[in-house]
Design a protein around this motif. Structure first.
Motif, short mmCIF file in Angstrom:
data_model
loop_
_atom_site.label_atom_id
_atom_site.label_comp_id
_atom_site.label_asym_id
_atom_site.label_seq_id
_atom_site.Cartn_x
_atom_site.Cartn_y
_atom_site.Cartn_z
N SER C 291 -3.30 2.06 3.62
CA SER C 291 -3.41 1.86 2.17
C SER C 291 -4.72 1.17 1.83
O SER C 291 -5.34 1.48 0.81
N HIS C 292 -5.13 0.23 2.66
CA HIS C 292 -6.40 -0.43 2.35
C HIS C 292 -7.51 0.61 2.27
O HIS C 292 -8.28 0.64 1.33
N LYS C 293 -7.55 1.47 3.26
CA LYS C 293 -8.66 2.42 3.31
C LYS C 293 -8.55 3.53 2.26
O LYS C 293 -9.55 3.97 1.72
N PHE C 294 -7.33 3.98 2.01
CA PHE C 294 -7.19 5.17 1.17
C PHE C 294 -6.57 4.90 -0.20
O PHE C 294 -6.35 5.82 -0.97
N VAL C 295 -6.25 3.63 -0.50
CA VAL C 295 -5.76 3.29 -1.84
C VAL C 295 -6.58 2.12 -2.41
O VAL C 295 -7.24 2.26 -3.43
N TYR C 296 -6.55 0.99 -1.72
CA TYR C 296 -7.10 -0.22 -2.32
C TYR C 296 -8.62 -0.18 -2.49
O TYR C 296 -9.15 -0.65 -3.49
N TRP C 297 -9.31 0.39 -1.50
CA TRP C 297 -10.77 0.50 -1.65
C TRP C 297 -11.09 1.33 -2.90
O TRP C 297 -12.03 1.05 -3.64
N LEU C 298 -10.31 2.38 -3.12
CA LEU C 298 -10.53 3.23 -4.29
C LEU C 298 -10.29 2.44 -5.57
O LEU C 298 -11.04 2.56 -6.53
N ASP C 299 -9.23 1.63 -5.57
CA ASP C 299 -8.98 0.79 -6.75
C ASP C 299 -10.14 -0.15 -6.99
O ASP C 299 -10.52 -0.43 -8.12
N GLN C 300 -10.69 -0.68 -5.90
CA GLN C 300 -11.70 -1.71 -6.05
C GLN C 300 -13.08 -1.16 -6.40
O GLN C 300 -13.73 -1.64 -7.31
N VAL C 301 -13.55 -0.19 -5.64
CA VAL C 301 -14.92 0.29 -5.88
C VAL C 301 -15.01 1.81 -6.01
O VAL C 301 -16.10 2.37 -5.97
N ASN C 302 -13.85 2.44 -6.14
CA ASN C 302 -13.81 3.89 -6.32
C ASN C 302 -14.45 4.65 -5.16
O ASN C 302 -15.07 5.69 -5.36
N GLN C 303 -14.34 4.12 -3.97
CA GLN C 303 -14.82 4.82 -2.79
C GLN C 303 -13.72 4.74 -1.73
O GLN C 303 -13.02 3.72 -1.66
N ILE C 304 -13.63 5.77 -0.88
CA ILE C 304 -12.69 5.70 0.23
C ILE C 304 -13.23 4.71 1.25
O ILE C 304 -14.43 4.71 1.54
N GLY C 305 -12.38 3.86 1.77
CA GLY C 305 -12.81 2.81 2.69
C GLY C 305 -12.81 3.24 4.14
O GLY C 305 -12.68 2.39 5.02
N CYS C 306 -12.94 4.52 4.38
CA CYS C 306 -13.07 5.05 5.74
C CYS C 306 -14.25 5.98 5.69
O CYS C 306 -14.34 6.80 4.79
N THR C 307 -15.17 5.84 6.62
CA THR C 307 -16.35 6.70 6.58
C THR C 307 -16.24 7.86 7.56
O THR C 307 -17.19 8.59 7.77
N GLY C 308 -15.06 7.97 8.18
CA GLY C 308 -14.82 9.12 9.04
C GLY C 308 -15.53 9.07 10.38
O GLY C 308 -15.82 10.11 10.96
N CYS C 309 -15.79 7.87 10.89
CA CYS C 309 -16.56 7.76 12.13
C CYS C 309 -15.77 8.25 13.35
O CYS C 309 -16.35 8.55 14.38
N GLY C 310 -14.45 8.26 13.24
CA GLY C 310 -13.63 8.78 14.33
C GLY C 310 -13.29 7.80 15.43
O GLY C 310 -12.56 8.15 16.37
N ARG C 311 -13.75 6.58 15.34
CA ARG C 311 -13.51 5.64 16.46
C ARG C 311 -12.02 5.36 16.64
O ARG C 311 -11.52 5.31 17.76
#
Ligand code: FAD
Ligand code: SF4
Ligand code: SF4
Ligand code: SF4
Ligand code: SF4
Ligand code: SF4
Ligand code: FES
Lengths: 316, 285, 340
Positions: C291-311
């Motif tokens: 949720s932090h990455k795919f909900v809350y970051w969006l609420d906060q700065v309108n960006q997904i909080g995962c950059t897809g690095c795959g680690r």
């Protein structure tokens, strides 16, 4: 290689007959390199069950995640069976609430070695006792199984589950127990300085993610010594003292409890070697106390027993 | 937050003026702290608003979030009441007058007093979380602020009479015409002249009017959980019900990630939220 | 500006920076690559899996660092850090993007993290685009990409024997002074390389309405299903370039208050003094992470909080794959919200 259909048939029977409530085994992951531990509750779910050389976890870890009284079935290899026994000795589970499907094990493949050889774009992996065939977008690669095996598995002396309720497949010839000593002797042959340098080099790469702890069946304490605030047993951070403290005490807490399954090393994101420490302690247990963990469900590890004729009495 | 040219992680130096037990069982201790530097004091009071909290720091033990239990007009000090829980609060209980201590704050939003002007206030507290409500009541009750607000109703419950905090002021408030005060304890005791029962029930019984009123609730989670619906039943709109939240905290300034409730950080965006705001946030408390 | 850097000229260029900067670049450590300071014999390592095991966030938010020093008489002072101007060479676009995301948390009007800020101000980032995108990464799925320019001073495109050097800031331009300009044709070819890389990356999961689905299914069994085999370790979050949680601990013997990386996946993370834990099991913890990455970051700065690095996908010890978890989330029921 294990007969997957035979495993599935038995798992389905256990669930259908209500012998157990859940069976812990593996299911395929998103890529062939990472099968996932999985919990099967009904016969219908069992279609997806897998069991192969890339199943890298020690499933006994999940025993303490489940309620003690739950009837649990588990597909176990040699090391997992011994870890389960060790947990029974430590009263984390009773044998009556367990049903073990034993599968003789030809060793766990280190997926990182596959990636080193053929890259990440792995489409499928096939294996037999000698060879691992990897299909990638670039083509097919045949790799020697032995070269891909994890270090613990190369020195394993208990490939066959020793107290399974049912054994699926023919028992394999057991490994040479002397092999276990080789790794220890290699380390012991070093000078003090060299040993310390080795230890430092490994420990100080640690990021303290505790994947090794969480992957280990014997690390089930609800409060680990590193999480204890008062008193604090070791520095909290990723400082040399903190990381060394973590590594040395973690190993000591495994004395006479570790089956050398290697799950800790396989979980480590920093490729840190740590079984050289636990194997050293295991070796001491074998030499000094003729004890090996997990061979039965009664014998307490030497450091968990106090007898009246103990040579060294604890004085307080 | 003080702007003393230091890192926001570095506490300012304070000294203990007074330290005394607040409850007869010694589980609660109040400390009043004075500023070592006038500049820190000035910065503190410029920013301070009732409902805010500070992080009290004991070197070697850590920091603990504690609500400010004093009003600015009381003087050049800050009061806290700490319940003895773990390492830091145990160390706080060991403090005596003259001891040095560190403090960061004021932190968080505090009560939206500007929006409450002209309204009747229903203040409902339980246990040691009453501390910030005490600061609020003292602030409002002061002659220079009292006229800004309408009727003042206070409901304060504790498990036993011995756990009642700030007894001196509370006794005085009972005598005060200007305020309606309802005190409660959970189980009957000899000589107890006030309510017996749980706070939500007392609130229902007292039935404060929701007309032109805001209610603010601070107490143990279980009390808050049952008092909020009681207020809704009495007709308070969710926008007019406020509460102060607690979660484990470390940085206190919205950096360490620990105290999040959905996209909000309790330390930075709270701790005071309206029920309307809470209803829009995930139930992750 | 578009310049050409011949690969054989790279070692000298790197060395020439050393006089004025600390230079960090991915180098071999055991079986992986790791950002380490440039020395006389450093070798740049960029092969498969081509990103570093630990993300370069560690260069901005070290695993452990002192925040406060305890003075002799019960006082406190700021811990001093000596941070030299530095160049991070060959940072991948996903990781640079992550630094930009973290800026929004560490640099805010009300409170700015002084250590983060100082490191940011003193760092020049030279990005290396991914002409052969990694298999596990999914940057395009989350709206970023293998040649994403966010937060870079320079972007390099590997063109075989040479790099196309696109300078994106004055500071970046200064570092590459004196290189020949790239011809239009060369730039054109580089753009094709960039586009091909982008197009070659499959969609790992749909992001449309993902936020609403996760949000509205906060109490769904879904979380139980996807977290079952989770061990609650720190791998996925410690390796994640956008995870920033830290703990603050007093190290009495060092007379310091330090911060250490911490994670919402640890059982002690949200445990309160009373014994209450708002996230008592791996179910709630997994829910928080996703949720932090795919909900809350969006609420906060309108960006997904995962950059897809795959680690997290690669190194989760039980093979839990965030891509698969989110594909499964896409099957959850939801209602279109008409608010706003
Ligand atoms: C906004 C806010 C206001 C508060 N006001 C008061 C008050 O006025 N009076 C009072 O007695 N208590 C208050 N608390 C609770 C108080 O902060 C905790 O009881 C206290 O931090 C426990 O710390 P400890 O070191 O004694 O316990 P330990 O168990 O030793 O805790 C170790 C660390 O964990 C953190 N921690 C543990 N529990 C909590 C918690 N519930 N909240 C925040 N951090 C925690 C702290 O960083 C603490 O240093 C408040 C909490 C918050 C969030
Ligand atoms: S310490 Fe490592 S090798 Fe030993 S039992 Fe635990 S996970 Fe297995
Ligand atoms: S898994 Fe590896 S990096 Fe993580 S704590 Fe264990 S040894 Fe350290
Ligand atoms: S890395 Fe995997 S096992 Fe570890 S916390 Fe993350 S999801 Fe769970
Ligand atoms: S969540 Fe996983 S894929 Fe996304 S940025 Fe973090 S580590 Fe990378
Ligand atoms: S996902 Fe978890 S560890 Fe990562 S930043 Fe969010 S709360 Fe912190
Ligand atoms: S306490 Fe650090 S974010 Fe709130």
């Amino acid at each position: 290689m294990p007969d997957l259909d035979a495993i599935k048939t038995e798992v389905r029977r256990l669930l259908a007959d209500g012998v157990v409530e859940v069976v812990v085994a593996f299911k395929p992951g998103d890529t062939p390199l990472h099968p996932q531990p999985a919990f099967f509750h009904s016969p219908e779910e069992v279609d997806s069950l897998v069991h192969n050389g890339l199943c890298q976890n020690n499933l006994a870890t999940f025993l303490t995640h489940l309620p003690k009284t739950k009837k649990v079935g588990m597909v176990v290899r040699g090391c997992e069976n011994r870890s389960v026994n060790a947990l029974i000795v430590e009263k984390q589970k009773s044998r009556e609430n367990l049903y073990l499907l034993g599968v003789p094990c030809e060793g766990i493949i280190d997926w990182r070695k596959i990636v080193e050889h053929v890259g990440e774009a792995v489409l499928a992996v096939h294996e037999n006792s000698d060879e691992v065939t990897v299909e990638t977008r670039e083509g097919q690669f045949n790799l020697s199984r032995n070269e891909l095996l994890h270090a613990s598995c190369l020195r394993c002396a208990h490939r066959n589950p020793i107290s399974a309720d049912i054994l699926i497949g023919e028992p394999l010839p057991e490994g040479d127990p002397n092999l276990a000593r080789v790794a220890v002797e290699e380390f012991e042959s070093l000078t003090n300085e060299e040993r310390y340098a080795w230890f430092q080099k490994e420990a100080e790469r640690c990021i303290r993610c505790y994947a090794c702890r969480e992957a280990c069946p014997m690390c089930y304490c609800t409060e680990c010594f590193v999480d204890h605030i008062e008193p604090r047993w070791t520095e909290s951070g990723a400082t040399p003292a903190g990381m060394q403290g973590w590594h040395i005490v973690r190993a000591f807490h495994q004395t006479g409890r570790c089956t050398d399954c290697g799950a800790c090393e396989r979980a480590c994101p920093m490729d840190i070697k740590m079984t050289y420490l636990t194997e050293k302690l295991n070796n001491d247990m074998r030499k000094k106390y003729a004890f090996e963990v997990g061979l039965d469900i009664q014998t307490q590890p030497p450091f968990a027993t106090v007898t009246l004729d103990d040579k060294n009495r604890f004085s307080v | 937050m003080q702007d003393n040219g230091h890192s926001p992680y570095t506490p300012i130096p304070m000294h203990v003026l007074h330290a005394y037990y607040e409850s007869t069982d010694h589980s609660l201790k109040t400390v009043e702290l004075s500023f070592d530097h006038a500049a820190d004091s000035q910065a503190f009071f410029e920013a301070f608003n009732p409902g805010q909290f500070c992080l009290l720091s004991v070197a070697g033990k850590g920091e603990s979030a504690l609500g400010v239990a004093s009003a600015a007009w009381e003087g050049n000090f800050v009061r806290f009441t700490a319940q003895k829980m773990g390492s830091v609060t145990t160390a706080l209980h060991g403090l005596k007058a003259g001891d040095a201590i560190g403090m960061r704050g004021p932190l968080g939003n505090g009560f939206p007093l500007q929006d409450w002007k002209g309204k009747n206030l229903v203040i409902i507290g339980g246990g040691c979380a009453f501390s910030t409500l005490y600061a609020l009541t003292k602030h409002i009750h002061h002659e220079s602020h009292r006229d800004d607000y309408g009727k003042l109703t206070l409901v304060y419950g504790t498990r036993t009479s011995g756990l009642c905090m700030y007894k001196h002021d509370i006794a005085a408030w009972h005598e005060n015409e200007d305020m309606e005060i309802h005190q409660a304890i959970d189980v009957p005791e000899d000589d107890w002249l006030h309510h017996v029962g749980y706070v939500p029930d007392v609130v229902r019984q007292v039935a404060p009017s929701p007309v032109n009123a805001v209610a603010v609730v601070c107490g143990p989670p279980i009390m808050t959980k049952f008092t909020l619906p009681a207020l809704v039943e009495l007709g308070f709109a969710p926008e007019n019900i406020f509460t102060s939240l607690e979660k484990r905290m470390k940085c206190g300034i919205g950096k360490c990630g620990r105290c999040n409730l959905g996209p909000k950080y309790i330390c930075k965006d709270g701790p005071v939220f309206s029920l309307a705001e809470l209803n829009a946030l995930p139930a992750d408390l | 500006m578009n310049l050409i850097l011949e690969k054989h000229a790279l070692p000298d260029l790197l060395q020439s920076w050393r006089g004025n900067y600390d230079v960090y670049l991915p180098q071999k450590m055991e079986r992986f690559s790791h950002f380490m300071p440039l020395t006389d014999n450093s070798v740049l390592v960029t092969h498969e899996p081509h990103n570093t095991r630990i993300s370069p966030k560690a260069l901005f938010l070290p695993m452990t660092e002192a925040l406060v020093k305890f003075t002799r008489f019960g006082g406190y002072e700021d811990a001093q850090q000596v941070i030299q101007p530095r160049i991070i060479f060959a940072i991948r676009p996903c990781d640079a993007q992550a630094v930009q995301l973290l800026d929004t948390s560490f640099i805010q009007e009300a409170y700015t993290d002084p250590l983060w800020l100082e490191r940011r101000e003193k760092t020049i980032t030279v990005g290396l685009g991914c002409h052969e995108p990694c298999q596990t990464g999914f940057c395009t799925t989350v709206g970023y990409g293998p040649f994403n320019k966010a937060d870079l001073d320079v972007l390099l495109t590997d063109m075989g024997d040479a790099y196309l050097v696109e300078t994106l800031s004055k500071a970046g331009e200064d570092c590459f002074q004196g290189l020949p300009c790239a011809s239009d044709e060369f730039v054109e070819q580089a753009l094709i390389v960039q586009r091909n890389a982008h197009d070659q990356m499959p969609v790992a999961f749909e992001t449309e309405n993902l936020k609403e689905k996760l949000e509205q299914n906060f109490n769904s069994d879904y979380w139980e299903t996807v977290s079952q085999s989770c061990l609650g370790c720190g791998v996925c979050t410690f390796l994640c370039p956008t995870c920033f949680c830290f703990d603050i601990v007093d190290e009495t013997q060092r007379r310091e208050r330090v911060r250490n990386w911490d994670t919402c996946m640890f059982r002690t993370y949200s445990l309160e003094a009373s014994g209450h834990n708002p996230r008592p099991s791996k179910v709630e913890r997994t829910r928080q992470r996703l949720s932090h990455k795919f909900v809350y970051w969006l609420d906060q700065v309108n960006q997904i909080g995962c950059t897809g690095c795959g680690r997290c996908v690669r190194y989760c010890p039980v093979g839990l794959d965030i891509r698969a978890m989110l594909r499964q989330a896409q099957t959850l029921p939801f209602e279109v919200s008409h608010a706003g």
